[in-house]
Design an enzyme around this catalytic site. Structure first.
Site, PDB file in Angstrom:
ATOM      1  N   ALA A 175      45.893   1.246  31.461  1.00 42.04           N
ATOM      2  CA  ALA A 175      46.413   1.559  30.131  1.00 42.04           C
ATOM      3  C   ALA A 175      46.342   3.054  29.828  1.00 42.04           C
ATOM      4  O   ALA A 175      46.691   3.477  28.727  1.00 42.04           O
ATOM      5  CB  ALA A 175      45.646   0.780  29.066  1.00 42.04           C
ATOM      6  N   ALA A 177      48.330   6.307  34.667  1.00 39.41           N
ATOM      7  CA  ALA A 177      48.903   5.010  35.043  1.00 39.41           C
ATOM      8  C   ALA A 177      50.234   4.770  34.339  1.00 39.41           C
ATOM      9  O   ALA A 177      51.153   4.182  34.917  1.00 39.41           O
ATOM     10  CB  ALA A 177      47.921   3.890  34.722  1.00 39.41           C
ATOM     11  N   ARG A 201      34.859  13.706  31.785  1.00 39.55           N
ATOM     12  CA  ARG A 201      33.705  14.536  31.427  1.00 39.55           C
ATOM     13  C   ARG A 201      33.678  14.746  29.915  1.00 39.55           C
ATOM     14  O   ARG A 201      34.621  15.283  29.343  1.00 39.55           O
ATOM     15  CB  ARG A 201      33.792  15.877  32.153  1.00 39.55           C
ATOM     16  N   ARG A 235      27.555  18.046  35.169  1.00 38.52           N
ATOM     17  CA  ARG A 235      28.312  17.505  36.308  1.00 38.52           C
ATOM     18  C   ARG A 235      27.568  16.349  36.973  1.00 38.52           C
ATOM     19  O   ARG A 235      28.166  15.359  37.373  1.00 38.52           O
ATOM     20  CB  ARG A 235      28.584  18.616  37.329  1.00 38.52           C
ATOM     21  N   VAL A 267      42.256   8.410  42.729  1.00 36.68           N
ATOM     22  CA  VAL A 267      42.852   9.472  41.923  1.00 36.68           C
ATOM     23  C   VAL A 267      41.850   9.992  40.892  1.00 36.68           C
ATOM     24  O   VAL A 267      41.812  11.179  40.593  1.00 36.68           O
ATOM     25  CB  VAL A 267      44.129   8.957  41.218  1.00 36.68           C
ATOM     26  N   GLY A 268      41.034   9.085  40.347  1.00 41.29           N
ATOM     27  CA  GLY A 268      40.084   9.451  39.300  1.00 41.29           C
ATOM     28  C   GLY A 268      39.053  10.453  39.789  1.00 41.29           C
ATOM     29  O   GLY A 268      38.478  10.295  40.872  1.00 41.29           O
ATOM     30  N   HIS A 293      39.141  18.090  45.971  1.00 42.61           N
ATOM     31  CA  HIS A 293      40.095  18.208  44.863  1.00 42.61           C
ATOM     32  C   HIS A 293      39.341  18.799  43.673  1.00 42.61           C
ATOM     33  O   HIS A 293      38.876  18.096  42.782  1.00 42.61           O
ATOM     34  CB  HIS A 293      40.697  16.845  44.521  1.00 42.61           C
TER      35      HIS A 293
END
EC number: 1.1.1.37
Length: 327
Positions: free
Chosen positions: A14, A18, A93, A99, A130-131, A188
């Site tokens: 949601a 996405a 975050r 972190r 991806v997250g 990444h």
């Protein structure tokens, strides 16, 4: 004869990324114009209402390739018999969050999801994380799914690759679609290393055409590394459409094949290029029939080695920060 549907899970279904992703999958942008898909959409219990709205819109698009949908807040339902997974949902975050706290919060999410994948996904599943922090989240999911091959997991570094390709094309005055043999190494994150020493376009070596080491060091590398922050500053929200596009690009090349082109993927290291085995690290690869082959034996000069060391050290620190959670 009609193809059997491919089952594709999307987590954080949601959310904004996405929302930019599922319609393209259902349209055929991922697997082509003759491959039906069934979408397995996972999100939190409190997001099920919004997810229902996304599903209504998917229905209203009347995509011929959309053979079905499953909406759930249970990872074991979402990952049941899937062929492909896009793990998009992650804890963002928050204000004042360290972190290490972010790493810990996401370790919980990706441990649960990794275990569910281990239990119910197809053994041949291809899972893209991806997250963020994507590399370490992918590492956690992989370690939590010991019955799946490590080759089933990858983290998205294609967004950095696409950003670098676009910037290189503009600098060299070439079409971005002609840029080849570009590499993004490592994590990444702003430490990743976009490397155009081998890049070509139309038979031209781009490093020779640009011939500007100061631009590489002081403009190109930091601009690519901080592009996500620049988008947030300008848009007031993080990259969504470009992230979804990169996810499609990376999985399409992984599953369908890269046709001999070099692409960047963050995959579990096999020890090459001095990267410790198992660390989820961006490297140059070619892909065919779902098999990923690393581009071997590329020369690493002193500057490149220094950049690889920076991004590797960050990944080692992230791995150490969550090691106790995987014990």
């Amino acid at each position: 004869m009609a193809k059997s549907p491919v089952r594709i899970a999307v987590t954080g279904a949601a959310g904004q990324i996405a929302y930019a992703l599922v319609f393209r999958i259902a349209s055929g942008a991922l697997l082509g114009p003759d491959q039906p898909v069934i979408l397995h959409l996972l999100d939190l219990p409190q997001m099920q209402g919004a997810l229902g709205g996304v599903m209504m819109e998917l229905e209203d698009c009347a995509f011929p390739l959309l053979a079905g949908m499953v909406a759930t807040d249970d990872p074991k339902v979402a990952f049941k018999d899937i062929d492909i997974g896009f793990l998009v949902g992650a804890r963002p975050r928050g204000k004042g969050m360290e972190r290490k706290d972010l790493l810990g919060a996401n370790a919980e999410i990706f441990t649960v999801q990794g275990r569910a994948l281990n239990e119910v996904a197809k053994r041949s599943a291809r899972v893209l994380v991806v997250g963020n922090p994507a590399n370490t989240n992918a590492y956690i999911a992989m370690k939590s799914a010991p019955d799946l091959s490590p080759d089933c997991f990858s983290a998205m570094i294609r967004l950095d690759h696409n950003r670098a390709a676009s910037m290189l094309a503009a600098k060299a005055g070439v079409n971005v679609g002609d840029v080849g043999k570009l590499i993004v190494w490592g994590n990444h994150s702003p430490t990743m290393y976009p490397d155009y020493r081998f890049a070509e376009a139309g038979g031209r070596k781009l490093a020779e055409a640009i011939n500007d080491e100061a631009w590489n060091r002081d403009v190109f590398i930091p601009t690519v590394g901080k592009r996500g922050a620049a988008v947030i500053e300008a848009r007031g929200a993080s990259s969504a459409a470009s992230a979804a596009n990169a996810a499609i690009d990376q999985v399409r090349d992984w599953v369908v094949g890269s046709d001999g082109r070099w692409v960047s993927m963050a995959i579990p290291s096999d020890g090459s290029y001095g990267i410790p085995e198992g660390i989820m690290f961006g490297v140059p690869v070619t892909t065919q029939g779902g098999v990923v082959t690393r581009v071997p034996n590329l020369a690493i000069d002193a500057f490149a080695q220094s950049r690889l060391d920076i991004t590797l050290n960050e990944l080692k620190e992230e791995r150490e920060a969550i090691a106790h959670l995987l014990a």
